[in-house]
Every structure is written in structure tokens, then in C-alpha cells.
Write an enzyme that holds these catalytic residues in place. Structure first.
Site, short mmCIF file in Angstrom:
data_model
loop_
_atom_site.label_atom_id
_atom_site.label_comp_id
_atom_site.label_asym_id
_atom_site.label_seq_id
_atom_site.Cartn_x
_atom_site.Cartn_y
_atom_site.Cartn_z
N ASP B 11 0.87 -1.17 0.00
CA ASP B 11 0.00 0.00 0.00
C ASP B 11 0.90 1.22 0.00
O ASP B 11 1.70 1.42 0.92
CB ASP B 11 -0.89 0.01 1.25
CG ASP B 11 -1.92 -1.12 1.22
OD1 ASP B 11 -1.99 -1.82 0.20
OD2 ASP B 11 -2.63 -1.30 2.22
N ASP B 130 -14.09 -3.72 -2.62
CA ASP B 130 -13.94 -3.58 -1.16
C ASP B 130 -15.32 -3.75 -0.54
O ASP B 130 -16.24 -3.01 -0.87
CB ASP B 130 -13.40 -2.18 -0.81
CG ASP B 130 -11.98 -1.97 -1.32
OD1 ASP B 130 -11.32 -2.96 -1.69
OD2 ASP B 130 -11.53 -0.81 -1.34
#
Lengths: 211, 252
Positions: B11, B130
């Protein structure tokens, strides 16, 4: 030593270039690895590479948009016998015909057709990931490559080769999938050697060691 | 046979690898290019860069990171976060990415998923989904790095993106992300069993057994984790050995 990587407008060729740079510097003194869409750049190539992503028909259409490219490839590879490597869709277009989106004529260097993968095994399509090669035939391109070695695949179509003796390696994905083909100076790989870590670099090494 | 994939995820925020808990509290860890190289050496099957704050911040830095990584890592590279159009996809692919992961972009413009798949090939379009479980037991899709709730139900959205030409689904449970409690097996299995494209399970890995569960119980084609690898809790090679010992086919 000059490697010409042909760009038919399909995205990422940088990885292929970097992989060839890395491998060839161990083998040759002055190496020149170029990416090009210009027909004249094929002149004086020691090796010609055709990487491809996208669909069979888009790729062939992209090639046709480059005036004289298909003719030049036929001249240098088939007539003059310059070692050639087709990668992924760049291998598939060696076939007589492809059936992705629409029926499209290929380069017809290796007799056969390209069709959608169909398995009874309920496996995801595309085949995406690492599969181990089954070596079908002894050939310099698979020097020092064993059946424990994996290469990286990402494709939904397979190359159905008419003459089985031209299949050097395959993988098992519910069905047998042609993974390396060879006919004289023409080599094709369904997987991405430039994305297959050490095994991929070894295969590229074998290719540029070919005479 | 095709092996199950282990995918370390980096990330990235402002050029650094960070890792948050439930998508929010971010901790700076390391240089993404160096970290990518470490993962390559450990035998990762793929790398995934997610530009987590990209939906609302500048991100040309990412292109540079992708270029540098692709120059030294000869392995598949997926990049996602903040993609706004076909031009963004093209420039990332040109920089060396192999697959582009779309989330907010896909939800806002499903038709552009189709266009992108036609233009660049199904194989390079990943849709990141998500999800969060709601009080009534349904799973809802979130965008903008988990900050914005949509009206989409996870399973029907997954089927829709497949129809539109996505080549893979990256499924993240926001309830589990960063918690170390393991994947949300329920939704992973539900989606894996309902689509014919590969599904990558993500969010919540804390133990090596969780990776096995994602494959064996969740029927995923691959498993993605960030924290356990970043913080060095386990190496990729340890994870692969554990999975192999548990009967999961991996590339050793």
C-alpha cells in the site's frame, strides 16, 4: 548484437526490453535492444521478438496498420531465417487462424488455430498464474529447463497446433495447453518469459544463444 | 497444474509503503522499490501496488515507482488506486504494470471497464471490490479507499464486472483488513463460486493458516496480504512452505 522488439501498439514492452538487456549483457559485448514500430528497424537484427497482449484480432489489425510490417516479418524471419520469438498473443498469431472476437487470419507460420480454452474441470478462465512445463521434446530452447520449472501465464485462448512435433512444451490446465512451439528459427511461448523470474530469463538466454 | 498464488501487497502513499488498520490509521514502512525486490527474492508470485490515497491526492510518483520496480523485478505487477480513465491505464501499463486494478473508477463508470478490457485486454483489467458486511448480513461495496459506501451488493457487482470483461477480482473485506483475524471466508467463497474468473482474497491475514483457509475454504485462486510480510512476521517463502505442507499447490 541487435534484438528488435516489435511494437504493434499493445502496451507494455518495457519489461521485455529490460529482460533482454539483463540476459544479453552476460552473453554479448555490444548489445542493442530496441523497441520499434518502424519496418526499416528490422534490418540487421540478430533476433526479432514479437510480444503481444490483447486479442488475436486486435493484434493482427494493429500489425496491419503498420505499412509493410507483415511483409517485412515474412522476409526477415521466413526468408532470411533470423531467430524469432513470439510471446503470448505474439505466439498465437503464428497460427493459420484465430477465433477471438472474429475469425482472423494469422501469419500462418505454424499450422493450427487459436481458440478459447474449454475445460471440464471448472477452472477459472483466463488461466492466470504459474504453471509447470511439461517438456515434450528435446530442443535448445529448453536447455537446462526441467519439469519443476514454472512460468507465468495469463490467457483465455490456446494454440491448437496441427503438427504435434512442433510442440516443445505444454502445461496441464484441465486440457493440455501448448506452451512452447518451435519450427526452424521460429519460437513461440504462450507464457511471459519476461515475467517468469529466473526461469523466464533462462529461457530468454536459450533463445539468444540460438544460431 | 496451475499453482495458487501468493501476492504481497504494497500500500503506497506519497511514495512510501504504508499499512493501515481498517483502511485508516497509516504507518510508514519502507521504500516500495526495495520492498518489491525483497519480495521477488523471496519468491512472491506477483506484486500488487495499491496507491491508497490516490483517489484524492496527486500520484505521478506512482508511475516512477512502477518504472523502477519493473526494471528490476521480472514478475507480474498489478497497480491500482485512483485510476481516472483509459489514459491513466495506458501510462501505468507503459511504465511496466501488467494489470490495472480498478475500484472507484469501475463503480462510477462500469461501461469504462468494458472499454478498458476491449482496449487493453481482459487479462490486464482487475476489478478491486472492497466490501463490508452490513447489519442484515449482506455485503456492500465501498469505494474511495473504503471511505464511501455505495448501493451495490457485492455478489451482483462481482457478476457484473465479470460480464463487463474484468479478468480478475481482488476482493477485500474492510472489516478484516489490518485486523489479523483472517479473510472473510463467507463472501470469498460466495463470489469465487459464482464467477468464472480468478478471485484473489484479501484483508485480514494474521497467521499462515489464514492463507490456506482463503484457498481451501474460500476457493480463491490466490491470496493477498500486506502486514504479515511488511512487518516481517513471516517471509513469503515461509508462507509458501506452510501452504505446501498443508496440501495447497504452490510454486516453490
Amino acid at each position: 548484437m541487435k534484438v528488435t522488439i516489435i511494437d504493434c501498439g499493445s502496451g507494455n514492452l518495457r519489461s521485455a526490453q529490460k529482460a533482454f538487456e539483463k540476459v544479453s549483457s552476460n552473453l554479448y559485448k555490444n548489445t542493442k535492444i530496441i523497441i520499434t514500430s518502424i519496418v526499416e528497424d528490422l534490418e540487421e537484427s540478430d533476433f526479432i521478438v514479437l510480444p503481444g497482449v490483447g486479442s488475436f484480432s486486435d493484434f493482427i489489425n494493429g500489425m496491419k496498420k503498420i505499412n509493410g510490417m507483415q511483409e517485412a516479418l515474412n522476409y526477415y524471419v521466413i526468408k532470411k531465417g533470423i531467430p524469432f520469438l513470439g510471446i503470448c498473443v505474439g505466439m498465437q498469431v503464428l497460427a493459420t487462424k484465430g477465433y477471438e472476437n472474429e475469425e482472423t487470419e494469422g501469419l500462418n507460420w505454424i499450422s493450427g488455430s487459436v481458440r478459447k480454452i474449454k475445460t471440464n474441470a471448472n477452472l477459472p478462465i483466463p488461466q492466470m498464474g504459474w504453471n509447470n512445463l511439461k517438456i515434450k521434446k528435446n530442443h535448445p530452447i529448453v536447455n537446462n529447463i526441467s519439469e519443476k520449472d514454472h512460468t507465468y501465464f495469463v490467457h483465455s485462448y490456446l494454440f491448437d497446433v496441427n503438427d504435434e512435433t512442433q510442440i516443445i512444451a505444454s502445461v496441464d490446465y484441465g486440457v493440455d495447453i501448448t506452451s512452447i512451439v518451435a519450427k526452424d528459427n521460429v519460437i513461440g511461448m504462450q507464457f511471459h518469459p519476461e515475467k517468469s523470474q529466473k526461469v523466464g530469463l533462462d529461457l530468454i538466454y536459450n533463445f539468444i544463444s540460438m544460431e | 497444474m496451475l499453482k495458487k498464488r501468493i501476492i504481497p501487497c504494497l500500500d503506497v502513499k506519497d511514495g512510501y509503503v504504508v499499512k493501515g488498520i481498517n483502511f485508516v490509521k497509516l504507518k510508514k514502512i519502507s521504500d516500495p522499490v526495495e520492498q518489491a525486490q525483497i519480495y521477488q527474492d523471496q519468491g512472491a508470485d506477483e506484486l500488487c501496488f495499491l496507491d491508497i490515497s490516490a483517489s484524492h491526492e496527486k500520484r505521478s510518483i506512482m508511475i516512477d515507482i512502477v518504472k523502477k520496480t519493473a526494471d528490476r523485478c521480472f514478475m507480474p505487477l498489478t497497480v491500482g488506486g485512483g485510476i481516472k480513465g483509459l489514459e491513466d491505464i495506458r501510462s501505468l501499463l507503459k511504465a511496466g504494470a501488467d494489470k490495472i486494478s480498478l475500484n472507484t473508477f469501475a463503480v462510477n463508470n462500469p461501461i469504462l471497464v468494458k472499454k478498458a478490457a476491449e482496449k487493453f485486454g481482459t487479462q490486464c483489467i482487475v476489478v478491486a471490490i472492497d466490501v463490508k458486511k452490513t447489519a442484515n448480513g449482506n455485503y456492500t461495496v465501498f469505494t474511495h479507499g473504503g471511505r464511501k459506501e455505495t448501493k451495490l451488493e457485492a455478489l451482483s457487482w462481482a457478476k457484473k464486472v465479470e460480464e463487463f470483461g474484468a479478468g480478475e477480482i481482488l476482493l477485500t473485506s474492510m472489516d478484516r483488513d489490518g485486523t489479523g483475524k483472517g479473510f472473510d471466508i463467507e463472501i470469498t467463497k460466495k463470489i469465487s463460486d459464482s464467477v468464472s474468473i480468478p478471485v484473489i482474497a484479501s484483508g485480514g491475514v494474521g497467521k499462515l493458516q489464514h492463507l490456506v483457509d482463503g484457498i481451501v475454504k474460500g476457493n480463491a485462486s490466490g491470496v493477498l496480504a500486506a502486514s504479515i510480510f511488511h512487518y516481517g512476521t513471516f517471509s513469503i517463502s515461509e508462507a509458501k512452505k506452510y501452504m505446501n505442507d498443508s496440501g495447497v499447490l504452490v510454486r516453490l
